[in-house]
Design an enzyme around this catalytic site. Structure first.
Site, PDB file in Angstrom:
ATOM      1  N   GLY A 151       0.826  -1.213   0.000  1.00 26.93           N
ATOM      2  CA  GLY A 151       0.000   0.000   0.000  1.00 26.93           C
ATOM      3  C   GLY A 151       0.854   1.255   0.000  1.00 26.93           C
ATOM      4  O   GLY A 151       0.571   2.219   0.700  1.00 26.93           O
TER       5      GLY A 151
ATOM      6  N   SER B  45       1.690   3.248  -2.676  1.00 24.35           N
ATOM      7  CA  SER B  45       1.566   4.225  -3.761  1.00 24.35           C
ATOM      8  C   SER B  45       1.110   5.584  -3.241  1.00 24.35           C
ATOM      9  O   SER B  45       1.190   6.582  -3.950  1.00 24.35           O
ATOM     10  CB  SER B  45       0.585   3.703  -4.818  1.00 24.35           C
ATOM     11  OG  SER B  45      -0.664   3.432  -4.232  1.00 24.35           O
TER      12      SER B  45
ATOM     13  N   ILE C 155       0.140   6.770   4.073  1.00 26.82           N
ATOM     14  CA  ILE C 155       1.127   6.377   5.087  1.00 26.82           C
ATOM     15  C   ILE C 155       2.188   5.454   4.487  1.00 26.82           C
ATOM     16  O   ILE C 155       3.384   5.581   4.782  1.00 26.82           O
ATOM     17  CB  ILE C 155       0.397   5.704   6.276  1.00 26.82           C
ATOM     18  CG1 ILE C 155      -0.414   6.763   7.053  1.00 26.82           C
ATOM     19  CG2 ILE C 155       1.385   4.999   7.190  1.00 26.82           C
ATOM     20  CD1 ILE C 155      -1.284   6.202   8.164  1.00 26.82           C
TER      21      ILE C 155
ATOM     22  N   SER D 219      -3.076   0.462  14.416  1.00 27.21           N
ATOM     23  CA  SER D 219      -3.774   1.740  14.613  1.00 27.21           C
ATOM     24  C   SER D 219      -4.034   1.968  16.090  1.00 27.21           C
ATOM     25  O   SER D 219      -4.139   1.013  16.875  1.00 27.21           O
ATOM     26  CB  SER D 219      -5.115   1.715  13.878  1.00 27.21           C
ATOM     27  OG  SER D 219      -5.882   2.845  14.198  1.00 27.21           O
TER      28      SER D 219
ATOM     29  N   TYR E 290     -13.638  -2.533  11.222  1.00 19.73           N
ATOM     30  CA  TYR E 290     -12.233  -2.124  11.043  1.00 19.73           C
ATOM     31  C   TYR E 290     -11.392  -2.303  12.320  1.00 19.73           C
ATOM     32  O   TYR E 290     -10.285  -2.846  12.259  1.00 19.73           O
ATOM     33  CB  TYR E 290     -12.229  -0.664  10.601  1.00 19.73           C
ATOM     34  CG  TYR E 290     -10.888   0.027  10.508  1.00 19.73           C
ATOM     35  CD1 TYR E 290     -10.057  -0.158   9.402  1.00 19.73           C
ATOM     36  CD2 TYR E 290     -10.458   0.911  11.506  1.00 19.73           C
ATOM     37  CE1 TYR E 290      -8.846   0.502   9.301  1.00 19.73           C
ATOM     38  CE2 TYR E 290      -9.250   1.579  11.412  1.00 19.73           C
ATOM     39  CZ  TYR E 290      -8.435   1.379  10.311  1.00 19.73           C
ATOM     40  OH  TYR E 290      -7.237   2.036  10.219  1.00 19.73           O
TER      41      TYR E 290
ATOM     42  N   LYS F 223      -7.527  -4.152  13.278  1.00 13.77           N
ATOM     43  CA  LYS F 223      -6.315  -3.454  13.745  1.00 13.77           C
ATOM     44  C   LYS F 223      -5.812  -4.080  15.042  1.00 13.77           C
ATOM     45  O   LYS F 223      -4.604  -4.207  15.257  1.00 13.77           O
ATOM     46  CB  LYS F 223      -6.623  -1.954  13.901  1.00 13.77           C
ATOM     47  CG  LYS F 223      -6.869  -1.276  12.554  1.00 13.77           C
ATOM     48  CD  LYS F 223      -5.585  -1.178  11.753  1.00 13.77           C
ATOM     49  CE  LYS F 223      -5.772  -1.254  10.275  1.00 13.77           C
ATOM     50  NZ  LYS F 223      -4.516  -1.082   9.526  1.00 13.77           N
TER      51      LYS F 223
ATOM     52  N   ASN G 220      -9.562   9.039   5.303  1.00 14.44           N
ATOM     53  CA  ASN G 220     -10.493   9.772   6.181  1.00 14.44           C
ATOM     54  C   ASN G 220     -10.973  11.099   5.586  1.00 14.44           C
ATOM     55  O   ASN G 220     -11.576  11.916   6.293  1.00 14.44           O
ATOM     56  CB  ASN G 220      -9.876   9.995   7.569  1.00 14.44           C
ATOM     57  CG  ASN G 220      -8.416  10.362   7.486  1.00 14.44           C
ATOM     58  OD1 ASN G 220      -8.032  11.094   6.587  1.00 14.44           O
ATOM     59  ND2 ASN G 220      -7.606   9.858   8.389  1.00 14.44           N
TER      60      ASN G 220
HETATM   61  N1  LIG Z   1      -4.981   7.649   8.158  1.00 12.73           N
HETATM   62  C1  LIG Z   1      -5.119   7.318   9.425  1.00 12.73           C
HETATM   63  O1  LIG Z   1      -5.564   8.125  10.264  1.00 12.73           O
HETATM   64  C2  LIG Z   1      -4.720   5.964   9.891  1.00 12.73           C
HETATM   65  C3  LIG Z   1      -4.416   4.937   9.030  1.00 12.73           C
HETATM   66  N2  LIG Z   1      -4.028   3.717   9.528  1.00 12.73           N
HETATM   67  C4  LIG Z   1      -3.680   2.627   8.646  1.00 12.73           C
HETATM   68  O2  LIG Z   1      -2.645   3.031   7.784  1.00 12.73           O
HETATM   69  C5  LIG Z   1      -2.678   2.245   6.598  1.00 12.73           C
HETATM   70  C6  LIG Z   1      -2.558   3.166   5.399  1.00 12.73           C
HETATM   71  O3  LIG Z   1      -3.721   3.983   5.348  1.00 12.73           O
HETATM   72  P1  LIG Z   1      -3.711   5.468   4.785  1.00 12.73           P
HETATM   73  O4  LIG Z   1      -2.418   5.793   4.200  1.00 12.73           O
HETATM   74  O5  LIG Z   1      -4.274   6.328   5.823  1.00 12.73           O
HETATM   75  O6  LIG Z   1      -4.836   5.358   3.658  1.00 12.73           O
HETATM   76  P2  LIG Z   1      -4.732   5.421   2.071  1.00 12.73           P
HETATM   77  O7  LIG Z   1      -6.104   5.109   1.585  1.00 12.73           O
HETATM   78  O8  LIG Z   1      -4.089   6.683   1.654  1.00 12.73           O
HETATM   79  O9  LIG Z   1      -3.740   4.240   1.721  1.00 12.73           O
HETATM   80  C7  LIG Z   1      -4.105   2.890   1.786  1.00 12.73           C
HETATM   81  C8  LIG Z   1      -3.221   2.123   0.855  1.00 12.73           C
HETATM   82  O10 LIG Z   1      -3.513   0.715   0.920  1.00 12.73           O
HETATM   83  C9  LIG Z   1      -3.725   0.254  -0.414  1.00 12.73           C
HETATM   84  N3  LIG Z   1      -4.590  -0.902  -0.488  1.00 12.73           N
HETATM   85  C10 LIG Z   1      -5.900  -0.998  -0.169  1.00 12.73           C
HETATM   86  N4  LIG Z   1      -6.350  -2.229  -0.420  1.00 12.73           N
HETATM   87  C11 LIG Z   1      -5.299  -2.920  -0.921  1.00 12.73           C
HETATM   88  C12 LIG Z   1      -5.124  -4.251  -1.365  1.00 12.73           C
HETATM   89  N5  LIG Z   1      -6.133  -5.124  -1.344  1.00 12.73           N
HETATM   90  N6  LIG Z   1      -3.908  -4.632  -1.804  1.00 12.73           N
HETATM   91  C13 LIG Z   1      -2.874  -3.772  -1.836  1.00 12.73           C
HETATM   92  N7  LIG Z   1      -2.984  -2.480  -1.433  1.00 12.73           N
HETATM   93  C14 LIG Z   1      -4.181  -2.078  -0.976  1.00 12.73           C
HETATM   94  C15 LIG Z   1      -4.372   1.446  -1.064  1.00 12.73           C
HETATM   95  O11 LIG Z   1      -4.489   1.347  -2.451  1.00 12.73           O
HETATM   96  P3  LIG Z   1      -5.979   1.272  -3.092  1.00 12.73           P
HETATM   97  O12 LIG Z   1      -7.000   1.641  -2.069  1.00 12.73           O
HETATM   98  O13 LIG Z   1      -5.939   2.222  -4.177  1.00 12.73           O
HETATM   99  O14 LIG Z   1      -6.115  -0.159  -3.471  1.00 12.73           O
HETATM  100  C16 LIG Z   1      -3.452   2.552  -0.585  1.00 12.73           C
HETATM  101  O15 LIG Z   1      -2.252   2.589  -1.300  1.00 12.73           O
HETATM  102  C17 LIG Z   1      -3.986   1.453   6.655  1.00 12.73           C
HETATM  103  O16 LIG Z   1      -3.702   0.141   7.067  1.00 12.73           O
HETATM  104  C18 LIG Z   1      -4.787   2.172   7.726  1.00 12.73           C
HETATM  105  O17 LIG Z   1      -5.672   1.305   8.381  1.00 12.73           O
HETATM  106  C19 LIG Z   1      -3.929   3.490  10.853  1.00 12.73           C
HETATM  107  C20 LIG Z   1      -4.232   4.475  11.734  1.00 12.73           C
HETATM  108  C21 LIG Z   1      -4.645   5.773  11.342  1.00 12.73           C
HETATM  109  C1  LIG Z   2      -9.542   6.161   8.975  1.00 17.59           C
HETATM  110  C2  LIG Z   2      -9.672   6.808  10.300  1.00 17.59           C
HETATM  111  O1  LIG Z   2      -9.785   8.187  10.194  1.00 17.59           O
HETATM  112  C3  LIG Z   2      -8.485   6.551  11.147  1.00 17.59           C
HETATM  113  O2  LIG Z   2      -8.078   5.220  10.979  1.00 17.59           O
HETATM  114  C4  LIG Z   2      -7.635   4.795  12.111  1.00 17.59           C
HETATM  115  O3  LIG Z   2      -7.147   3.707  12.239  1.00 17.59           O
HETATM  116  C5  LIG Z   2      -7.811   5.802  13.169  1.00 17.59           C
HETATM  117  O4  LIG Z   2      -8.390   5.203  14.248  1.00 17.59           O
HETATM  118  C6  LIG Z   2      -8.719   6.805  12.585  1.00 17.59           C
HETATM  119  O5  LIG Z   2     -10.047   6.481  12.946  1.00 17.59           O
END
Ligand SMILES: NC(=O)C1=CN([C@@H]2O[C@H](COP(=O)(O)OP(=O)(O)OC[C@H]3O[C@@H](n4cnc5c(N)ncnc54)[C@H](OP(=O)(O)O)[C@@H]3O)[C@@H](O)[C@H]2O)C=CC1
Ligand SMILES: C[C@H](O)[C@@H]1OC(=O)[C@H](O)[C@@H]1O
Length: 261
Positions: free
Chosen positions: A11, A13, A16, A151, A164, A168, A202
């Site tokens: 993930g 591209s 995070i 998370s 979700y 986590k 989000n």
């Molecule tokens: N943003 C936040 O506040 C928080 C985020 N997280 C975690 O951080 C991680 C990254 O999220 P974040 O950067 O915020 O969100 P984004 O949506 O920006 O990034 C998620 C990434 O995961 C990829 N992805 C999703 N499904 C698949 C799949 N089946 N195979 C391969 N890649 C996949 C997405 O690509 P695409 O969707 O295009 O397939 C994208 O590149 C997640 O696991 C999220 O749960 C944890 C805590 C807080």
């Molecule tokens: C996607 C949410 O905003 C984000 O994802 C998490 O894992 C955090 O708890 C926030 O809820």
């Protein structure tokens, strides 16, 4: 801190994962950038193009980079991804499980298929990628680092996140049990627990200005996180500085979790 190490970030591209991939490269690692086609259509990204752009940024830092397409919950695709990365970069030392989804949904009307998809991508995806990477690391015989992007939601609930938050918590639990299983091979397994980080995941949820202001007001450091804020903690866990840290979790949340009142 990571000179000569080879990393795969799922993930990566955007969001995070991208921030972590660039942080690992800045610390000296060569990095494989995983992306997924078709991706999440509602986000409107060209994931292949975005992944290529991240790879170009890594190369501009003087490191090697490759892009690898795979849906993390497809076991055959994950096996092929890890084989391709190992062949292209010459091994695998660090895996970061960054791929994840959080399609916000009410509990009482939650469709079974949505529950399954979120569990498949977040938890089963972390299992499949970790198992494939660990097999390579064990065969190489030089240890390794596996890090899950869990998370703050592993520790607290969310009314629209009942599908979700268990994934986590499960990801962190997976790292704990893998730490036991893989410790004898010199492979450490840890989680980072990001708080509220501004990314596509989000964007919709935070488009409500009241919710944005409420959440922001709960963060002692006074701002939402940026993807780059996760890079330092992941580099630490991937480095020799963390050689005796395994089964641990590290909150990276600007103090959000501890702010009761
Ligand atoms: N943003 C936040 O506040 C928080 C985020 N997280 C975690 O951080 C991680 C990254 O999220 P974040 O950067 O915020 O969100 P984004 O949506 O920006 O990034 C998620 C990434 O995961 C990829 N992805 C999703 N499904 C698949 C799949 N089946 N195979 C391969 N890649 C996949 C997405 O690509 P695409 O969707 O295009 O397939 C994208 O590149 C997640 O696991 C999220 O749960 C944890 C805590 C807080
Ligand atoms: C996607 C949410 O905003 C984000 O994802 C998490 O894992 C955090 O708890 C926030 O809820």
């Amino acid at each position: 801190m990571l000179d000569g190490r080879i990393a795969l970030v799922t993930g990566a591209s955007r969001g995070i994962g991208r921030g972590i991939a660039l942080g690992l490269a800045a610390a000296g690692a060569d990095v494989a950038v995983n992306y997924h086609i078709p991706g999440t259509p509602e986000f409107g990204h060209d994931n292949a193009q975005d992944a290529a752009a991240v790879a170009a940024e890594i190369e501009a830092l003087g490191r090697k980079a490759v892009t690898v397409e795979a849906d993390v919950c497809d076991g055959a695709a994950v096996t092929r991804m890890v084989e391709d990365v190992t062949a292209a970069l010459g091994g695998l030392d660090i895996l970061v499980n960054g791929a994840g989804i959080c399609p916000f949904h009410d509990f009482l009307t939650m469709p079974e298929q949505l529950w399954d998809r979120v569990h498949d991508v977040n938890l089963k995806g972390a299992f499949l990628c970790s198992q494939a990477a660990a097999r390579v690391m064990v065969a190489q015989g030089r240890g390794g680092r596996i890090i899950a992007v869990s998370s703050i939601s592993a520790l607290v609930g969310g009314g629209m996140q009942t599908h979700y938050t268990p994934t986590k918590a499960g990801m962190h639990s997976l790292m704990q049990s893998m730490a036991v299983s893989l410790g004898p091979h010199g492979i450490t397994c840890n989680s980072i627990l990001p708080g509220a980080i501004a990314t596509d995941i989000n964007k919709d949820d935070w488009s409500d200005p009241d919710k944005r202001a409420y959440l922001n007001g709960r963060i002692p450091l006074g701002r939402f996180g940026e993807p780059e804020d996760l890079a330092g903690p992941v580099v630490f866990l991937a480095s020799d500085a963390a050689r005796y840290v395994t089964g641990a979790s590290l909150l990276v949340d600007g103090g959000l979790f501890v702010n009761l009142q």
